[in-house]
Design an enzyme around this catalytic site. Structure first.
Site, PDB file in Angstrom:
ATOM      1  N   ASP A  80       0.632  11.799   6.543  1.00 45.25           N
ATOM      2  CA  ASP A  80      -0.172  10.598   6.807  1.00 45.25           C
ATOM      3  C   ASP A  80      -0.552  10.566   8.297  1.00 45.25           C
ATOM      4  OD1 ASP A  80      -1.370   8.245   5.961  1.00 45.25           O
ATOM      5  OD2 ASP A  80       0.440   7.026   6.200  1.00 45.25           O
ATOM      6  N   HIS A  81      -1.635   9.884   8.610  1.00 47.93           N
ATOM      7  CA  HIS A  81      -2.104   9.640  10.000  1.00 47.93           C
ATOM      8  C   HIS A  81      -1.544  10.589  11.064  1.00 47.93           C
ATOM      9  CE1 HIS A  81      -4.081   5.815   9.168  1.00 47.93           C
ATOM     10  NE2 HIS A  81      -3.073   5.547   8.357  1.00 47.93           N
ATOM     11  N   GLY A 179       0.059  -3.105   7.194  1.00 52.91           N
ATOM     12  CA  GLY A 179       1.195  -4.031   7.287  1.00 52.91           C
ATOM     13  C   GLY A 179       0.786  -5.438   6.876  1.00 52.91           C
ATOM     14  N   GLY A 207      -3.547   0.532   3.797  1.00 55.82           N
ATOM     15  CA  GLY A 207      -3.133  -0.848   4.048  1.00 55.82           C
ATOM     16  C   GLY A 207      -3.092  -1.706   2.806  1.00 55.82           C
ATOM     17  N   ALA A 208      -2.632  -1.133   1.680  1.00 57.61           N
ATOM     18  CA  ALA A 208      -2.669  -1.891   0.420  1.00 57.61           C
ATOM     19  C   ALA A 208      -1.684  -3.066   0.390  1.00 57.61           C
ATOM     20  CB  ALA A 208      -2.393  -0.957  -0.750  1.00 57.61           C
ATOM     21  N   SER A 209      -0.648  -3.035   1.246  1.00 62.16           N
ATOM     22  CA  SER A 209       0.315  -4.155   1.245  1.00 62.16           C
ATOM     23  C   SER A 209      -0.412  -5.461   1.543  1.00 62.16           C
ATOM     24  CB  SER A 209       1.401  -3.935   2.303  1.00 62.16           C
ATOM     25  OG  SER A 209       2.120  -2.769   2.004  1.00 62.16           O
ATOM     26  N   ASN A 228      -3.180   3.817  -0.385  1.00 60.80           N
ATOM     27  CA  ASN A 228      -1.996   4.015   0.473  1.00 60.80           C
ATOM     28  C   ASN A 228      -1.189   2.736   0.596  1.00 60.80           C
ATOM     29  OD1 ASN A 228      -3.186   6.485   1.011  1.00 60.80           O
ATOM     30  ND2 ASN A 228      -2.768   6.386   3.205  1.00 60.80           N
ATOM     31  N   THR A 231       4.232  -0.747   3.644  1.00 57.85           N
ATOM     32  CA  THR A 231       5.034  -1.905   4.066  1.00 57.85           C
ATOM     33  C   THR A 231       5.736  -2.616   2.905  1.00 57.85           C
ATOM     34  OG1 THR A 231       3.517  -2.187   5.904  1.00 57.85           O
ATOM     35  CG2 THR A 231       4.963  -4.047   5.412  1.00 57.85           C
TER      36      THR A 231
HETATM   37  P1  13P Z   1       0.577  -0.754   4.395  1.00 58.97           P
HETATM   38  O1  13P Z   1       1.797  -0.569   5.211  1.00 58.97           O
HETATM   39  O2  13P Z   1      -0.235  -1.939   4.807  1.00 58.97           O
HETATM   40  O3  13P Z   1       0.853  -0.760   2.930  1.00 58.97           O
HETATM   41  O4  13P Z   1      -0.370   0.511   4.686  1.00 58.97           O
HETATM   42  C1  13P Z   1       0.081   1.782   4.344  1.00 58.97           C
HETATM   43  C2  13P Z   1      -0.867   2.857   4.713  1.00 58.97           C
HETATM   44  O5  13P Z   1      -2.055   2.644   4.837  1.00 58.97           O
HETATM   45  C3  13P Z   1      -0.326   4.208   4.906  1.00 58.97           C
HETATM   46  O6  13P Z   1      -1.254   5.088   5.442  1.00 58.97           O
END
Ligand code: 13P
Length: 286
Positions: A80-81, A179, A207-209, A228, A231
């Site tokens: 990831d990233h 997050g 950023g699905a959280s 993805n 969090t």
């Molecule tokens: P969240 O932590 O918001 O779920 O995002 C995760 C993410 O995008 C991992 O690359």
């Protein structure tokens, strides 16, 4: 069974679903994610962030790959990233099949040049690159981006970016946030439609959280093929550890049932597994 990320993402796109991509940090979280996927009979992606790799090194990568190999569903392992080309190469050499070459905080031309380099590197290993255009607000991997600094993906630039770099997958910034943030902005579905019209590679939603099931499913209907999430799963794992600590107190008594290390891990894994199952159901319309 260990498979390539791009196969899973392409297959999800054909099925009109998204593949859930879950960040992991240790063997327990990895097992919880894999067990959830096996229970629902769905493929998944395990992803390692740079901080997790810096903490766990090659043994963490090997354990993640081993868990994928013995899984009863297809599992890919993704970096990831990452903005460090050397680490991307190391991960390919270890056997990860894809990486997010993240040049999203750089100006457009630099992001393009960096991503192109990463795509060429990946091709030498027969692996694939996810890239990112526009960057998200919120906190991830210890880095916080204020909303004011974030930028949304420009659909016209997306076309040029993919044509010039040859990246196989594109992560979009359409109001999604890394997050939990108070009052998250709504997703910009109009922008997503414009991006879909401009590029024909699978699109990724980070950023699905904190995003509702309805919004995630609408994004999938519109073309998101990899989702993805980190969090929510990590928080469930941590909350279970915290409440175990409150219940057991400062001095665990190892002779008592439920107070040993494996008991703690079981509770944390069960909590994480529940969130992963829920996410897979959302991604696959189960
Ligand atoms: P969240 O932590 O918001 O779920 O995002 C995760 C993410 O995008 C991992 O690359």
């Amino acid at each position: 069974m260990l498979v390539n990320t791009i196969e899973l993402v392409q297959e999800a796109r054909r099925r009109g679903v998204a593949i859930g991509a879950f960040n992991t940090y240790n063997l327990e979280l990895t097992r919880a994610i894999v067990v959830a996927a096996e229970k629902l009979g769905q493929p998944i992606i395990l992803q390692l962030g740079v901080q997790a790799i810096r903490a766990g090194g090659e043994p963490l990568a090997m354990a993640t790959l081993a868990a994928a190999r013995v899984a009863r569903v297809p599992v890919a392992v993704h970096l990831d990233h990452c903005s460090d080309i050397g680490l991307i190469e190391t991960c390919f050499a270890w056997g990860l099949s894809s990486a997010l070459a993240d040049g999203s905080r750089q100006p457009f031309a630099e992001n393009m040049a960096f991503t192109k380099r990463a795509v060429e590197l990946a091709a030498r290993y027969g692996e694939t690159i996810e890239s990112e255009l526009g960057y998200l607000a919120g906190t991830e991997d210890g880095i916080t981006v204020e909303e004011i600094e974030s930028s949304l993906t420009d659909p016209a630039q997306a076309h040029e970016f993919i044509a010039a770099t040859g990246s196989a997958m594109l992560a979009v910034s359409i109001g999604n946030v890394h997050g939990y943030v108070p009052n998250p902005p709504p997703l910009d579905f109009e922008r997503l439609a414009q991006i879909v019209a401009q590029v024909d590679v699978p699109l990724i939603l980070h950023g699905a959280s904190g995003i509702s099931r309805e919004d995630i499913q609408q994004a999938i209907h519109m073309g998101i093929a990899k989702l993805n999430i980190n969090t929510e799963v990590r928080t469930a794992f941590l909350r279970a550890i915290a409440s175990w600590g409150v219940r057991i107190g400062p001095e665990p008594d190892l002779r008592q049932k439920g107070q040993d290390l494996l008991d703690l891990m079981q509770e944390a894994m069960a909590a994480a597994q529940g969130v992963v199952e829920q996410t897979i159901r959302t991604c696959t319309f189960l």
